[in-house]
Motif scaffolding. Structure first.
Motif, PDB file in Angstrom:
ATOM      1  N   PHE A 107      53.096  36.182  29.215  1.00 35.52           N
ATOM      2  CA  PHE A 107      53.767  37.850  29.413  1.00 35.52           C
ATOM      3  C   PHE A 107      54.844  38.006  28.251  1.00 35.52           C
ATOM      4  CE2 PHE A 107      53.988  36.879  34.289  1.00 35.52           C
ATOM      5  CZ  PHE A 107      52.705  36.959  34.375  1.00 35.52           C
ATOM      6  N   ALA A 108      55.342  37.071  27.433  1.00 34.11           N
ATOM      7  CA  ALA A 108      56.081  37.466  26.431  1.00 34.11           C
ATOM      8  C   ALA A 108      55.165  38.063  25.364  1.00 34.11           C
ATOM      9  CB  ALA A 108      56.611  36.067  25.672  1.00 34.11           C
ATOM     10  N   THR A 109      53.979  37.328  25.122  1.00 36.34           N
ATOM     11  CA  THR A 109      53.064  38.170  24.064  1.00 36.34           C
ATOM     12  C   THR A 109      52.525  39.607  24.732  1.00 36.34           C
ATOM     13  OG1 THR A 109      52.084  36.127  23.587  1.00 36.34           O
ATOM     14  CG2 THR A 109      50.583  37.724  23.053  1.00 36.34           C
ATOM     15  N   LEU A 110      52.372  39.734  26.120  1.00 38.02           N
ATOM     16  CA  LEU A 110      52.138  41.031  26.465  1.00 38.02           C
ATOM     17  C   LEU A 110      53.027  42.226  26.351  1.00 38.02           C
ATOM     18  CD1 LEU A 110      50.130  42.974  28.112  1.00 38.02           C
ATOM     19  CD2 LEU A 110      51.096  41.893  30.065  1.00 38.02           C
ATOM     20  N   ARG A 111      54.297  41.696  26.700  1.00 35.29           N
ATOM     21  CA  ARG A 111      55.441  42.357  26.246  1.00 35.29           C
ATOM     22  C   ARG A 111      55.635  42.801  24.823  1.00 35.29           C
ATOM     23  NH1 ARG A 111      58.067  39.394  30.584  1.00 35.29           N
ATOM     24  NH2 ARG A 111      58.651  40.465  32.406  1.00 35.29           N
ATOM     25  N   THR A 112      55.588  41.861  24.046  1.00 32.42           N
ATOM     26  CA  THR A 112      55.701  42.394  22.538  1.00 32.42           C
ATOM     27  C   THR A 112      54.439  43.354  21.934  1.00 32.42           C
ATOM     28  OG1 THR A 112      56.549  40.050  22.126  1.00 32.42           O
ATOM     29  CG2 THR A 112      55.404  41.306  20.192  1.00 32.42           C
TER      30      THR A 112
ATOM     31  N   SER B 271      56.973  45.975  35.304  1.00 41.16           N
ATOM     32  CA  SER B 271      56.852  44.680  36.088  1.00 41.16           C
ATOM     33  C   SER B 271      55.906  44.522  37.263  1.00 41.16           C
ATOM     34  CB  SER B 271      58.361  44.347  36.995  1.00 41.16           C
ATOM     35  OG  SER B 271      59.443  44.454  36.381  1.00 41.16           O
ATOM     36  N   GLU B 272      55.316  45.694  37.670  1.00 37.97           N
ATOM     37  CA  GLU B 272      54.150  45.683  38.301  1.00 37.97           C
ATOM     38  C   GLU B 272      52.985  45.331  37.533  1.00 37.97           C
ATOM     39  OE1 GLU B 272      52.065  48.432  41.621  1.00 37.97           O
ATOM     40  OE2 GLU B 272      53.410  49.456  40.115  1.00 37.97           O
ATOM     41  N   VAL B 273      52.893  46.046  36.211  1.00 35.03           N
ATOM     42  CA  VAL B 273      51.791  45.707  35.563  1.00 35.03           C
ATOM     43  C   VAL B 273      51.705  44.490  35.036  1.00 35.03           C
ATOM     44  CG1 VAL B 273      50.854  46.315  33.082  1.00 35.03           C
ATOM     45  CG2 VAL B 273      51.453  48.285  34.604  1.00 35.03           C
ATOM     46  N   ILE B 274      52.833  43.814  34.599  1.00 36.84           N
ATOM     47  CA  ILE B 274      52.880  42.321  34.318  1.00 36.84           C
ATOM     48  C   ILE B 274      52.527  41.334  35.387  1.00 36.84           C
ATOM     49  CG2 ILE B 274      54.601  40.382  33.476  1.00 36.84           C
ATOM     50  CD1 ILE B 274      55.912  42.929  31.721  1.00 36.84           C
ATOM     51  N   ALA B 275      53.149  41.696  36.497  1.00 27.01           N
ATOM     52  CA  ALA B 275      52.492  40.893  37.858  1.00 27.01           C
ATOM     53  C   ALA B 275      51.086  41.047  37.931  1.00 27.01           C
ATOM     54  CB  ALA B 275      53.412  41.287  38.851  1.00 27.01           C
ATOM     55  N   ARG B 276      50.513  41.989  38.088  1.00 25.47           N
ATOM     56  CA  ARG B 276      49.073  42.311  38.022  1.00 25.47           C
ATOM     57  C   ARG B 276      48.316  41.660  37.092  1.00 25.47           C
ATOM     58  NH1 ARG B 276      45.926  44.426  42.207  1.00 25.47           N
ATOM     59  NH2 ARG B 276      47.528  45.652  43.584  1.00 25.47           N
ATOM     60  N   PHE B 277      48.636  41.594  35.917  1.00 26.24           N
ATOM     61  CA  PHE B 277      48.124  40.945  34.769  1.00 26.24           C
ATOM     62  C   PHE B 277      48.319  39.583  34.876  1.00 26.24           C
ATOM     63  CE2 PHE B 277      47.352  39.669  30.455  1.00 26.24           C
ATOM     64  CZ  PHE B 277      46.471  40.324  30.149  1.00 26.24           C
ATOM     65  N   GLY B 278      49.122  39.091  35.355  1.00 31.64           N
ATOM     66  CA  GLY B 278      49.266  37.530  35.848  1.00 31.64           C
ATOM     67  C   GLY B 278      47.919  37.130  36.517  1.00 31.64           C
TER      68      GLY B 278
ATOM     69  N   ALA C  67      38.716  42.352  34.382  1.00 30.22           N
ATOM     70  CA  ALA C  67      37.988  43.758  34.729  1.00 30.22           C
ATOM     71  C   ALA C  67      38.443  44.214  36.035  1.00 30.22           C
ATOM     72  CB  ALA C  67      36.467  43.526  35.008  1.00 30.22           C
ATOM     73  N   GLY C  68      39.028  43.323  36.966  1.00 27.73           N
ATOM     74  CA  GLY C  68      39.867  43.654  38.101  1.00 27.73           C
ATOM     75  C   GLY C  68      41.187  44.244  37.934  1.00 27.73           C
ATOM     76  N   PHE C  69      41.732  43.869  36.662  1.00 26.55           N
ATOM     77  CA  PHE C  69      43.158  44.477  36.323  1.00 26.55           C
ATOM     78  C   PHE C  69      42.868  45.653  35.841  1.00 26.55           C
ATOM     79  CE2 PHE C  69      45.825  45.174  32.569  1.00 26.55           C
ATOM     80  CZ  PHE C  69      47.097  45.328  33.306  1.00 26.55           C
TER      81      PHE C  69
ATOM     82  N   ARG D 134      47.246  54.328  37.875  1.00 27.22           N
ATOM     83  CA  ARG D 134      47.842  55.032  36.795  1.00 27.22           C
ATOM     84  C   ARG D 134      47.005  56.244  36.413  1.00 27.22           C
ATOM     85  NH1 ARG D 134      50.865  51.397  38.427  1.00 27.22           N
ATOM     86  NH2 ARG D 134      52.450  50.429  37.200  1.00 27.22           N
ATOM     87  N   GLY D 135      45.560  56.308  36.750  1.00 28.29           N
ATOM     88  CA  GLY D 135      44.985  57.514  36.545  1.00 28.29           C
ATOM     89  C   GLY D 135      44.613  57.578  34.945  1.00 28.29           C
ATOM     90  N   SER D 136      44.642  56.485  34.209  1.00 29.54           N
ATOM     91  CA  SER D 136      44.157  56.327  33.061  1.00 29.54           C
ATOM     92  C   SER D 136      43.940  54.995  32.398  1.00 29.54           C
ATOM     93  CB  SER D 136      45.150  57.007  31.907  1.00 29.54           C
ATOM     94  OG  SER D 136      46.218  56.123  31.877  1.00 29.54           O
ATOM     95  N   PRO D 137      43.059  54.614  31.585  1.00 28.16           N
ATOM     96  CA  PRO D 137      42.912  53.262  31.102  1.00 28.16           C
ATOM     97  C   PRO D 137      43.736  52.506  30.618  1.00 28.16           C
ATOM     98  CG  PRO D 137      41.139  54.749  30.146  1.00 28.16           C
ATOM     99  CD  PRO D 137      42.407  55.692  30.858  1.00 28.16           C
ATOM    100  N   PHE D 138      44.029  51.422  30.945  1.00 27.87           N
ATOM    101  CA  PHE D 138      45.085  50.514  30.640  1.00 27.87           C
ATOM    102  C   PHE D 138      45.300  50.458  29.008  1.00 27.87           C
ATOM    103  CE2 PHE D 138      46.275  46.232  28.808  1.00 27.87           C
ATOM    104  CZ  PHE D 138      47.651  46.198  29.007  1.00 27.87           C
TER     105      PHE D 138
END
Length: 149
Positions: free
Chosen positions: A71-76, A88-95, A119-121, A129-133
């Protein structure tokens, strides 16, 4: 109309048709090139993010530490210095992706879970969100005024 005039009219029509066909092809090619360019960019963003997360998790001694490191890497990587409800929702789903990586580290049969989780994420993100991550990585750098001393 003379034979020569008719012939020149036919040549002009053929030239105009060729011009239209070329223009159509160029527009179609530009659209296809843009799509391929985006595919390539997303593929490298996916690779770079997942590689950084896997490296961050590699030395973790527990699931808790692995998840926190990921999660720290993702945020960075996303430049997220603060949290919001959406982040927070994105990070939780990425979990789910992070857990799939952690669980697959010991079991070869779990290796397919990682691409499925990612792929699910990506699907969830695009639907909500209506657009690709991967567009999140296209944040604009603010202009910094140049100061001479």
């Amino acid at each position: 109309m003379t034979v020569t005039t008719r012939f020149l009219v036919e040549l002009k029509s053929a030239a105009e048709a060729a011009k239209v066909a070329e223009g159509r092809f160029r527009r179609e090619a530009a659209v296809r090139i843009a799509a391929l360019e985006q595919e390539r960019a997303f593929a490298f963003r996916r690779l770079n993010l997942m590689q950084a997360i896997a490296e961050a998790m590699a030395s973790a001694e527990s699931e808790e530490i692995a998840v926190a490191s990921a999660f720290a890497t993702l945020r960075t990587r996303l430049g997220w210095n603060s949290d919001s409800e959406a982040r927070s929702e994105v990070i939780a789903r990425f979990g789910q992706v992070v857990l799939a990586i952690f669980r697959a580290s010991d079991k070869e049969e779990s290796a397919n879970d990682i691409p499925e989780a990612l792929a699910g994420f990506e699907r969830w993100y695009a639907e909500t969100r209506g657009s690709p991550f991967w567009l999140v990585f296209e944040r604009q750098m603010q202009d910094t005024p140049r100061v001479d001393f």
